[in-house]
Design a protein around this motif. Structure first.
Motif, mmCIF file in Angstrom:
data_model
loop_
_atom_site.group_PDB
_atom_site.id
_atom_site.type_symbol
_atom_site.label_atom_id
_atom_site.label_comp_id
_atom_site.label_asym_id
_atom_site.label_seq_id
_atom_site.Cartn_x
_atom_site.Cartn_y
_atom_site.Cartn_z
ATOM 1 N N VAL A 149 0.862 -1.185 0.000
ATOM 2 C CA VAL A 149 0.000 0.000 0.000
ATOM 3 C C VAL A 149 0.895 1.230 0.000
ATOM 4 O O VAL A 149 1.659 1.457 0.949
ATOM 5 N N SER A 150 0.789 2.024 -1.054
ATOM 6 C CA SER A 150 1.697 3.152 -1.241
ATOM 7 C C SER A 150 0.913 4.370 -1.725
ATOM 8 O O SER A 150 -0.272 4.523 -1.420
ATOM 9 N N HIS A 151 1.579 5.228 -2.483
ATOM 10 C CA HIS A 151 1.060 6.539 -2.868
ATOM 11 C C HIS A 151 1.130 6.714 -4.386
ATOM 12 O O HIS A 151 1.918 6.045 -5.058
ATOM 13 N N GLN A 152 0.354 7.650 -4.901
ATOM 14 C CA GLN A 152 0.203 7.759 -6.343
ATOM 15 C C GLN A 152 1.534 7.955 -7.075
ATOM 16 O O GLN A 152 1.849 7.223 -8.019
ATOM 17 N N LEU A 153 2.316 8.966 -6.680
ATOM 18 C CA LEU A 153 3.527 9.270 -7.440
ATOM 19 C C LEU A 153 4.546 8.131 -7.393
ATOM 20 O O LEU A 153 5.058 7.726 -8.452
ATOM 21 N N PRO A 154 4.899 7.571 -6.228
ATOM 22 C CA PRO A 154 5.845 6.443 -6.252
ATOM 23 C C PRO A 154 5.355 5.248 -7.063
ATOM 24 O O PRO A 154 6.148 4.603 -7.762
ATOM 25 N N ILE A 155 4.056 4.962 -6.979
ATOM 26 C CA ILE A 155 3.525 3.855 -7.787
ATOM 27 C C ILE A 155 3.664 4.176 -9.274
ATOM 28 O O ILE A 155 4.088 3.323 -10.070
ATOM 29 N N TRP A 156 3.320 5.399 -9.652
ATOM 30 C CA TRP A 156 3.395 5.765 -11.065
ATOM 31 C C TRP A 156 4.831 5.790 -11.558
ATOM 32 O O TRP A 156 5.110 5.404 -12.698
ATOM 33 N N MET A 157 5.776 6.196 -10.712
ATOM 34 C CA MET A 157 7.182 6.177 -11.104
ATOM 35 C C MET A 157 7.653 4.741 -11.335
ATOM 36 O O MET A 157 8.376 4.452 -12.292
ATOM 37 N N ALA A 158 7.252 3.848 -10.448
ATOM 38 C CA ALA A 158 7.636 2.443 -10.632
ATOM 39 C C ALA A 158 7.076 1.898 -11.936
ATOM 40 O O ALA A 158 7.796 1.246 -12.716
ATOM 41 N N ARG A 159 5.807 2.172 -12.199
ATOM 42 C CA ARG A 159 5.194 1.675 -13.430
ATOM 43 C C ARG A 159 5.831 2.311 -14.664
ATOM 44 O O ARG A 159 6.098 1.618 -15.661
#
Length: 225
Positions: free
Chosen positions: A158-168
């Motif tokens: 469970v994380s946050h929008q920007l870190p998830i989007w950076m990973a993707r």
């Protein structure tokens, strides 16, 4: 053959933030009532998958309040403790604690040095650093899931929008600088990374879904969430 694994990146639910503050990594920003309902819907989706045979064995979350609260119903439904992982925390942001008002920020000279390089970005944690820490957390979660459940086991972060989007974005080979409006990472959404071989270093297959889409109407969406 090395084992397969899936890591689900779950964004937290809506936060109670009537003053529209950029809360970033600030403590004690709780889920709103709608955010709690979003977390419940995400938990039900993961529970449904587990009932259908998904072997979900590991649950981690950013140490921030909103992610811990989003992880709580998953922990309850799947019987998994929540591992707190600082590597998946929200990105630091110079504008934390300020009201969201773009024109006001631009008029204030003290903010100008933080706006000079949107490619890094100069107002917060560099995009590449976010990718690096998220990648390490994802690898660790995949390995932990397999250690507990064997081949094909699954983990939830469970994380946050920007870190998830950076990973993707890194996985899909896109440039890291971007328009925030282009992110496909809505509240309580699941970005699922399917690894055919967790030790090979190959790109996972990505799936995206929005278990809480029925609750999106009228919710507050701000940067730093």
């Amino acid at each position: 053959m090395s084992p397969r694994a899936t890591v689900h990146l779950l964004r937290h639910g809506e936060v109670h933030n009537p003053d529209r503050i950029v809360y970033g990594c600030l403590p004690n920003f709780h889920l709103s009532e709608t955010g709690q309902a979003m977390a419940e819907l995400a938990a039900r989706e993961l529970e449904r998958r587990a009932a259908d045979g998904a072997n979900i064995t590991y649950l981690a979350a950013s140490p921030l309040t909103r992610t811990q609260e989003t992880a709580a119903p998953i922990s309850e439904k799947l019987g998994l403790p929540i591992a707190s992982d600082g590597r998946v925390i929200e990105a630091g942001n110079h504008f934390e604690g300020l009201h969201v008002n773009r024109s006001e920020l631009l008029r204030n000279p003290r903010h100008w040095p933080k706006l000079v390089n949107p490619l890094r970005p100069s107002w917060g944690e560099p995009y590449r650093e976010q990718v690096d820490r998220m990648s390490e957390a994802i690898k660790s979660a995949a390995a932990e899931a397999v250690d507990r459940g064997g081949d094909g086991a699954e983990a939830v972060i469970v994380s946050h929008q920007l870190p998830i989007w950076m990973a993707r974005s890194s996985i899909e080979g896109r440039p890291l600088p971007h328009d925030p409006r282009s992110r496909q990472c809505n509240l309580a959404s699941l970005t699922s990374l399917h690894f055919d071989d967790i030790s090979a270093g190959t790109r996972p297959r990505i799936e995206y879904c929005e278990p809480a889409a029925e609750l999106y109407s009228g919710v507050i969406q701000l940067p730093g969430s």
